[in-house]
Scaffold this motif. Sequence first.
Motif, PDB file in Angstrom:
ATOM      1  N   MET A  69       0.838  -1.186   0.000  1.00 20.67           N
ATOM      2  CA  MET A  69       0.000   0.000   0.000  1.00 20.67           C
ATOM      3  C   MET A  69       0.878   1.242   0.000  1.00 20.67           C
ATOM      4  O   MET A  69       1.844   1.323   0.740  1.00 20.67           O
ATOM      5  CB  MET A  69      -0.923  -0.023   1.221  1.00 20.67           C
ATOM      6  CG  MET A  69      -1.775   1.214   1.338  1.00 20.67           C
ATOM      7  SD  MET A  69      -2.832   1.195   2.783  1.00 20.67           S
ATOM      8  CE  MET A  69      -4.301   0.562   2.050  1.00 20.67           C
ATOM      9  N   CYS A  70       0.545   2.228  -0.826  1.00 16.86           N
ATOM     10  CA  CYS A  70       1.316   3.460  -0.915  1.00 16.86           C
ATOM     11  C   CYS A  70       1.072   4.338   0.306  1.00 16.86           C
ATOM     12  O   CYS A  70      -0.049   4.450   0.791  1.00 16.86           O
ATOM     13  CB  CYS A  70       0.919   4.252  -2.161  1.00 16.86           C
ATOM     14  SG  CYS A  70       1.616   3.603  -3.651  1.00 16.86           S
ATOM     15  N   GLU A  71       2.133   4.953   0.733  1.00 11.61           N
ATOM     16  CA  GLU A  71       2.052   5.916   1.818  1.00 11.61           C
ATOM     17  C   GLU A  71       1.418   7.193   1.261  1.00 11.61           C
ATOM     18  O   GLU A  71       1.708   7.604   0.140  1.00 11.61           O
ATOM     19  CB  GLU A  71       3.479   6.184   2.296  1.00 11.61           C
ATOM     20  CG  GLU A  71       3.609   7.051   3.473  1.00 11.61           C
ATOM     21  CD  GLU A  71       5.069   7.189   3.908  1.00 11.61           C
ATOM     22  OE1 GLU A  71       5.280   7.746   4.972  1.00 11.61           O
ATOM     23  OE2 GLU A  71       5.971   6.750   3.170  1.00 11.61           O
ATOM     24  N   SER A  72       0.546   7.831   2.039  1.00  9.39           N
ATOM     25  CA  SER A  72      -0.094   9.051   1.543  1.00  9.39           C
ATOM     26  C   SER A  72       0.943  10.166   1.422  1.00  9.39           C
ATOM     27  O   SER A  72       1.936  10.198   2.153  1.00  9.39           O
ATOM     28  CB  SER A  72      -1.229   9.479   2.468  1.00  9.39           C
ATOM     29  OG  SER A  72      -0.727  10.134   3.609  1.00  9.39           O
ATOM     30  N   ILE A  73       0.694  11.068   0.508  1.00 17.78           N
ATOM     31  CA  ILE A  73       1.569  12.223   0.312  1.00 17.78           C
ATOM     32  C   ILE A  73       1.677  13.022   1.606  1.00 17.78           C
ATOM     33  O   ILE A  73       2.753  13.439   2.003  1.00 17.78           O
ATOM     34  CB  ILE A  73       1.039  13.102  -0.845  1.00 17.78           C
ATOM     35  CG1 ILE A  73       1.190  12.373  -2.175  1.00 17.78           C
ATOM     36  CG2 ILE A  73       1.730  14.447  -0.892  1.00 17.78           C
ATOM     37  CD1 ILE A  73       2.604  12.123  -2.603  1.00 17.78           C
ATOM     38  N   ARG A  74       0.552  13.227   2.273  1.00 15.34           N
ATOM     39  CA  ARG A  74       0.543  13.987   3.520  1.00 15.34           C
ATOM     40  C   ARG A  74       1.405  13.313   4.586  1.00 15.34           C
ATOM     41  O   ARG A  74       2.189  13.970   5.252  1.00 15.34           O
ATOM     42  CB  ARG A  74      -0.900  14.182   4.016  1.00 15.34           C
ATOM     43  CG  ARG A  74      -1.020  14.776   5.396  1.00 15.34           C
ATOM     44  CD  ARG A  74      -0.494  16.175   5.477  1.00 15.34           C
ATOM     45  NE  ARG A  74      -0.334  16.548   6.885  1.00 15.34           N
ATOM     46  CZ  ARG A  74       0.136  17.673   7.296  1.00 15.34           C
ATOM     47  NH1 ARG A  74       0.496  18.591   6.438  1.00 15.34           N
ATOM     48  NH2 ARG A  74       0.262  17.933   8.569  1.00 15.34           N
ATOM     49  N   SER A  75       1.272  12.009   4.739  1.00  9.76           N
ATOM     50  CA  SER A  75       2.046  11.335   5.788  1.00  9.76           C
ATOM     51  C   SER A  75       3.535  11.316   5.451  1.00  9.76           C
ATOM     52  O   SER A  75       4.376  11.314   6.342  1.00  9.76           O
ATOM     53  CB  SER A  75       1.513   9.938   6.054  1.00  9.76           C
ATOM     54  OG  SER A  75       1.677   9.114   4.939  1.00  9.76           O
ATOM     55  N   LYS A  76       3.861  11.328   4.181  1.00 13.26           N
ATOM     56  CA  LYS A  76       5.264  11.299   3.780  1.00 13.26           C
ATOM     57  C   LYS A  76       5.908  12.684   3.803  1.00 13.26           C
ATOM     58  O   LYS A  76       7.046  12.830   4.234  1.00 13.26           O
ATOM     59  CB  LYS A  76       5.390  10.700   2.377  1.00 13.26           C
ATOM     60  CG  LYS A  76       6.823  10.487   1.942  1.00 13.26           C
ATOM     61  CD  LYS A  76       6.905   9.708   0.660  1.00 13.26           C
ATOM     62  CE  LYS A  76       8.359   9.491   0.290  1.00 13.26           C
ATOM     63  NZ  LYS A  76       8.510   8.666  -0.893  1.00 13.26           N
ATOM     64  N   TYR A  77       5.176  13.715   3.376  1.00 11.17           N
ATOM     65  CA  TYR A  77       5.776  15.035   3.218  1.00 11.17           C
ATOM     66  C   TYR A  77       5.205  16.116   4.142  1.00 11.17           C
ATOM     67  O   TYR A  77       5.775  17.196   4.239  1.00 11.17           O
ATOM     68  CB  TYR A  77       5.644  15.515   1.764  1.00 11.17           C
ATOM     69  CG  TYR A  77       6.455  14.685   0.818  1.00 11.17           C
ATOM     70  CD1 TYR A  77       7.833  14.821   0.767  1.00 11.17           C
ATOM     71  CD2 TYR A  77       5.852  13.748  -0.002  1.00 11.17           C
ATOM     72  CE1 TYR A  77       8.591  14.047  -0.096  1.00 11.17           C
ATOM     73  CE2 TYR A  77       6.596  12.969  -0.862  1.00 11.17           C
ATOM     74  CZ  TYR A  77       7.971  13.119  -0.906  1.00 11.17           C
ATOM     75  OH  TYR A  77       8.717  12.349  -1.753  1.00 11.17           O
ATOM     76  N   GLY A  78       4.088  15.851   4.784  1.00  9.10           N
ATOM     77  CA  GLY A  78       3.488  16.857   5.640  1.00  9.10           C
ATOM     78  C   GLY A  78       4.335  17.140   6.860  1.00  9.10           C
ATOM     79  O   GLY A  78       5.053  16.282   7.355  1.00  9.10           O
ATOM     80  N   TRP A 104      -2.566  19.205   3.098  1.00  4.90           N
ATOM     81  CA  TRP A 104      -3.088  19.900   4.275  1.00  4.90           C
ATOM     82  C   TRP A 104      -3.218  18.953   5.457  1.00  4.90           C
ATOM     83  O   TRP A 104      -3.649  17.817   5.322  1.00  4.90           O
ATOM     84  CB  TRP A 104      -4.466  20.479   4.002  1.00  4.90           C
ATOM     85  CG  TRP A 104      -4.536  21.545   2.957  1.00  4.90           C
ATOM     86  CD1 TRP A 104      -3.544  22.000   2.138  1.00  4.90           C
ATOM     87  CD2 TRP A 104      -5.702  22.278   2.600  1.00  4.90           C
ATOM     88  NE1 TRP A 104      -4.024  22.967   1.301  1.00  4.90           N
ATOM     89  CE2 TRP A 104      -5.345  23.151   1.562  1.00  4.90           C
ATOM     90  CE3 TRP A 104      -7.015  22.263   3.062  1.00  4.90           C
ATOM     91  CZ2 TRP A 104      -6.255  24.028   0.987  1.00  4.90           C
ATOM     92  CZ3 TRP A 104      -7.923  23.129   2.487  1.00  4.90           C
ATOM     93  CH2 TRP A 104      -7.543  24.010   1.461  1.00  4.90           C
ATOM     94  N   GLY A 105      -2.906  19.483   6.647  1.00  5.26           N
ATOM     95  CA  GLY A 105      -3.113  18.754   7.887  1.00  5.26           C
ATOM     96  C   GLY A 105      -4.459  19.119   8.504  1.00  5.26           C
ATOM     97  O   GLY A 105      -5.203  19.961   7.976  1.00  5.26           O
TER      98      GLY A 105
END
Length: 161
Positions: free
Chosen positions: A1-10, A118-119
């Motif tokens: 499963m791909c890591e979400s953009i937010r969880s990786k870069y937020g 966005w968080g």
Amino acid sequence: MCESIRSKYGNENLDKIFLYFMRTILHMQNHGIEKLPLYNDFEEPLKSYIQVAMDLILDGQPPETASLILDAEYGAILSSGQVRTETALNLLLIKELSYHIHYDEDCCGYLLSTVNLWGNEVFAYASKTFYPNLPEEIKKKYHIYELIKYMPPDAFRLDDY
């Protein structure tokens, strides 16, 4: 499963940048540039970079000049030492948001297209303050009414910018 953009870069600063520019948009639409720049409590190098971006907006520099200066400042920061990906992303976001807010006919389009970064704090501010204060044509264009229609009226913080 791909890591979400937010969880990786937020990150916390990314959220602060989004909030800063949402507030900037609201100030610009309600007061012009007379109450800008907003208070900037970021740590370096973000603090200086936001100041440069805001100075270019306030000075009314053409987009070509603003882009050159922001690119040069970005390059100088990167060449001054090892910069983490998080910091580089934050700097690029500042550049893009300041550029699009000032030069695009639709000052909200770019900001709204970054929603995947966005968080929770940004979503809460957008729902309670940013979205309800946007002009009607922007609300219609981006279906903002759908995003806030279930918010109780007393939950809005319309003056919180």
